[in-house]
Design a protein around this motif. Structure first.
Motif, PDB file in Angstrom:
ATOM      1  N   ASP A  97      25.421  39.120  38.900  1.00 38.62           N
ATOM      2  CA  ASP A  97      25.969  38.020  39.227  1.00 38.62           C
ATOM      3  C   ASP A  97      27.078  37.650  38.162  1.00 38.62           C
ATOM      4  O   ASP A  97      27.814  36.556  38.302  1.00 38.62           O
ATOM      5  CB  ASP A  97      25.263  36.979  39.886  1.00 38.62           C
ATOM      6  CG  ASP A  97      24.072  36.496  38.772  1.00 38.62           C
ATOM      7  OD1 ASP A  97      24.131  37.087  37.551  1.00 38.62           O
ATOM      8  OD2 ASP A  97      23.320  35.592  39.191  1.00 38.62           O
ATOM      9  N   THR A 127      29.208  38.760  36.423  1.00 34.64           N
ATOM     10  CA  THR A 127      30.602  39.136  36.759  1.00 34.64           C
ATOM     11  C   THR A 127      31.279  37.750  36.984  1.00 34.64           C
ATOM     12  O   THR A 127      32.625  37.667  36.500  1.00 34.64           O
ATOM     13  CB  THR A 127      30.812  39.911  37.771  1.00 34.64           C
ATOM     14  OG1 THR A 127      30.050  41.231  37.835  1.00 34.64           O
ATOM     15  CG2 THR A 127      32.253  40.463  38.008  1.00 34.64           C
ATOM     16  N   TRP A 128      30.691  36.772  37.581  1.00 36.48           N
ATOM     17  CA  TRP A 128      31.371  35.508  37.889  1.00 36.48           C
ATOM     18  C   TRP A 128      30.627  34.371  37.391  1.00 36.48           C
ATOM     19  O   TRP A 128      31.320  33.187  37.279  1.00 36.48           O
ATOM     20  CB  TRP A 128      31.621  35.424  39.476  1.00 36.48           C
ATOM     21  CG  TRP A 128      32.212  36.561  40.003  1.00 36.48           C
ATOM     22  CD1 TRP A 128      33.272  37.100  39.792  1.00 36.48           C
ATOM     23  CD2 TRP A 128      31.422  37.416  41.089  1.00 36.48           C
ATOM     24  NE1 TRP A 128      33.489  38.083  40.616  1.00 36.48           N
ATOM     25  CE2 TRP A 128      32.381  38.352  41.366  1.00 36.48           C
ATOM     26  CE3 TRP A 128      30.170  37.409  41.690  1.00 36.48           C
ATOM     27  CZ2 TRP A 128      32.148  39.518  42.350  1.00 36.48           C
ATOM     28  CZ3 TRP A 128      29.806  38.454  42.435  1.00 36.48           C
ATOM     29  CH2 TRP A 128      30.776  39.476  42.749  1.00 36.48           C
ATOM     30  N   ALA A 169      31.782  42.465  33.926  1.00 35.17           N
ATOM     31  CA  ALA A 169      32.790  42.237  34.255  1.00 35.17           C
ATOM     32  C   ALA A 169      33.569  43.352  34.106  1.00 35.17           C
ATOM     33  O   ALA A 169      34.616  43.724  35.017  1.00 35.17           O
ATOM     34  CB  ALA A 169      33.421  40.961  33.669  1.00 35.17           C
ATOM     35  N   HIS A 197      26.004  43.536  43.301  1.00 39.27           N
ATOM     36  CA  HIS A 197      25.944  42.316  42.500  1.00 39.27           C
ATOM     37  C   HIS A 197      24.634  41.453  42.860  1.00 39.27           C
ATOM     38  O   HIS A 197      24.401  41.366  43.932  1.00 39.27           O
ATOM     39  CB  HIS A 197      27.076  41.402  42.582  1.00 39.27           C
ATOM     40  CG  HIS A 197      28.348  42.105  42.728  1.00 39.27           C
ATOM     41  ND1 HIS A 197      29.166  41.731  41.430  1.00 39.27           N
ATOM     42  CD2 HIS A 197      29.056  42.819  43.235  1.00 39.27           C
ATOM     43  CE1 HIS A 197      30.157  42.828  41.451  1.00 39.27           C
ATOM     44  NE2 HIS A 197      30.358  43.208  42.598  1.00 39.27           N
ATOM     45  N   THR A 203      23.895  34.705  44.618  1.00 38.43           N
ATOM     46  CA  THR A 203      25.139  35.695  44.290  1.00 38.43           C
ATOM     47  C   THR A 203      26.374  35.634  45.551  1.00 38.43           C
ATOM     48  O   THR A 203      27.476  35.704  45.368  1.00 38.43           O
ATOM     49  CB  THR A 203      24.875  37.012  43.974  1.00 38.43           C
ATOM     50  OG1 THR A 203      23.635  37.094  43.186  1.00 38.43           O
ATOM     51  CG2 THR A 203      25.806  38.094  43.522  1.00 38.43           C
ATOM     52  N   LEU A 253      28.164  32.455  44.767  1.00 37.08           N
ATOM     53  CA  LEU A 253      29.152  32.792  43.777  1.00 37.08           C
ATOM     54  C   LEU A 253      30.344  33.350  44.087  1.00 37.08           C
ATOM     55  O   LEU A 253      31.572  33.019  43.890  1.00 37.08           O
ATOM     56  CB  LEU A 253      28.323  33.325  42.510  1.00 37.08           C
ATOM     57  CG  LEU A 253      27.459  32.843  41.780  1.00 37.08           C
ATOM     58  CD1 LEU A 253      26.817  33.835  40.856  1.00 37.08           C
ATOM     59  CD2 LEU A 253      28.344  31.642  40.711  1.00 37.08           C
ATOM     60  N   LYS A 254      30.148  34.463  45.186  1.00 34.38           N
ATOM     61  CA  LYS A 254      31.298  35.147  45.495  1.00 34.38           C
ATOM     62  C   LYS A 254      32.157  34.153  46.612  1.00 34.38           C
ATOM     63  O   LYS A 254      33.357  34.308  46.521  1.00 34.38           O
ATOM     64  CB  LYS A 254      30.539  36.589  46.226  1.00 34.38           C
ATOM     65  CG  LYS A 254      31.916  37.354  46.730  1.00 34.38           C
ATOM     66  CD  LYS A 254      32.695  37.971  45.655  1.00 34.38           C
ATOM     67  CE  LYS A 254      33.911  39.034  46.306  1.00 34.38           C
ATOM     68  NZ  LYS A 254      33.261  40.071  47.007  1.00 34.38           N
ATOM     69  N   LEU A 277      34.763  32.113  44.816  1.00 37.41           N
ATOM     70  CA  LEU A 277      36.036  32.612  44.393  1.00 37.41           C
ATOM     71  C   LEU A 277      37.236  32.237  45.110  1.00 37.41           C
ATOM     72  O   LEU A 277      38.466  32.106  44.514  1.00 37.41           O
ATOM     73  CB  LEU A 277      35.735  34.146  44.226  1.00 37.41           C
ATOM     74  CG  LEU A 277      34.626  34.845  43.387  1.00 37.41           C
ATOM     75  CD1 LEU A 277      34.903  36.172  43.472  1.00 37.41           C
ATOM     76  CD2 LEU A 277      34.885  33.907  41.860  1.00 37.41           C
ATOM     77  N   PRO A 322      36.346  27.565  41.419  1.00 38.74           N
ATOM     78  CA  PRO A 322      35.407  28.700  41.525  1.00 38.74           C
ATOM     79  C   PRO A 322      34.373  28.408  40.605  1.00 38.74           C
ATOM     80  O   PRO A 322      34.452  27.613  39.698  1.00 38.74           O
ATOM     81  CB  PRO A 322      36.330  29.761  41.080  1.00 38.74           C
ATOM     82  CG  PRO A 322      37.410  29.259  40.646  1.00 38.74           C
ATOM     83  CD  PRO A 322      37.667  28.204  41.081  1.00 38.74           C
ATOM     84  N   TYR A 378      33.244  30.117  38.100  1.00 38.74           N
ATOM     85  CA  TYR A 378      33.390  30.413  36.699  1.00 38.74           C
ATOM     86  C   TYR A 378      34.219  29.140  36.262  1.00 38.74           C
ATOM     87  O   TYR A 378      34.304  29.380  34.904  1.00 38.74           O
ATOM     88  CB  TYR A 378      34.039  31.687  36.539  1.00 38.74           C
ATOM     89  CG  TYR A 378      35.340  31.794  37.079  1.00 38.74           C
ATOM     90  CD1 TYR A 378      36.627  31.581  36.623  1.00 38.74           C
ATOM     91  CD2 TYR A 378      35.437  32.586  38.535  1.00 38.74           C
ATOM     92  CE1 TYR A 378      37.839  31.769  37.301  1.00 38.74           C
ATOM     93  CE2 TYR A 378      36.798  32.779  39.204  1.00 38.74           C
ATOM     94  CZ  TYR A 378      37.771  32.380  38.561  1.00 38.74           C
ATOM     95  OH  TYR A 378      39.087  32.580  39.216  1.00 38.74           O
TER      96      TYR A 378
END
Length: 237
Positions: free
Chosen positions: A132, A134-135, A149, A173, A216, A219-220, A223, A228, A230
């Motif tokens: 997770d 990644t973001w 990432a 993820h 997770t 989080l997705k 985006l 988002p 991040y």
């Protein structure tokens, strides 16, 4: 891609999530499961075939590809972690280089070595264990997040390139997992057995990505929003 009757190779399979992936493959009827690990000494898990494999060592990768030529599913699980003091940590570059060697280039090396084998034994599949992070922004895990990432981007490129040869590529993820890597951390953790089971289910359903827990998935979903995760991450105290 069905696990039943397949021949599975799991990297980093001596413990934790890797061992869970190997055990679950057997439980789902895999014909053979290779358990890749740097040191096979003392490993005696019933039904698993230990294979000396260090994803940072091209020689052991070549030897594994030679001896495991019947593989149809590769699980790129081997990974390492490290803590940093955020994006301005003087040690960030050195830490990132070390993590990239395993978490990114390990996936690259294994994929390059086994892609021809998967094409020959088609249909085939590659599962890349990502994160997770990644973001998700977490300053103490900056170096680890960078490596994951980058691995996500590689997985996306790999998926497109291997589709014509009949190789399914799935990215996993997931948040923190209850393994030695997170031992002592008082945080919510996923059961590695559940993660392995859900991932194989996604693979068998023909999916290309799986978010293995609700945080997770959230989080997705973020985006596609104006802010988002991040950009406006949860507080880390």
């Amino acid at each position: 891609m069905n696990i039943r009757g397949s021949v599975v190779l799991v990297t980093g399979a001596n413990r934790g999530l890797g061992l869970a992936f190997a055990r679950e493959a057997l439980a789902r009827g895999a014909a053979k499961v290779y358990a890749g690990m740097r040191d096979t000494t003392g490993f005696a898990e019933p039904g698993l075939i230990p294979v000396r494999l260090d994803v940072t060592d091209p020689q052991t990768i070549a030897a594994a590809a030679e001896s495991c030529g019947d593989v149809t599913v590769v699980v790129n699980n081997a990974g390492i972690g490290a803590l940093t003091n955020g994006a301005l940590d003087p040690e960030l570059e050195a830490q990132s280089r070390r993590l990239f060697e395993t978490n990114l280039y390990g996936i690259v090396r294994i994929s390059q070595a086994f892609a021809p084998i998967l094409e020959r034994n088609r249909p085939g599949a590659i599962i890349d264990v990502l994160s997770d992070l990644t973001w998700l922004v977490n300053p103490v895990l900056t170096a680890y997040a960078l490596s994951k990432a980058a691995a996500w981007s590689y997985t996306n490129h790999l998926r497109v390139q291997l589709k014509p040869q009949g190789t399914q590529v799935l990215s996993l993820h997931v948040g923190f997992i209850d393994t030695d890597l997170t031992k002592g951390l008082d945080i919510p953790k996923n059961d590695p057995r559940d993660v392995a089971r859900h991932t194989y289910e996604a693979l068998e359903a023909g999916e290309s990505e799986i978010m293995a827990d609700e945080s997770t998935r959230a989080l997705k979903r973020s985006l596609s929003t104006a802010t988002p995760a991040y950009i406006d991450p949860p507080s880390h105290g």
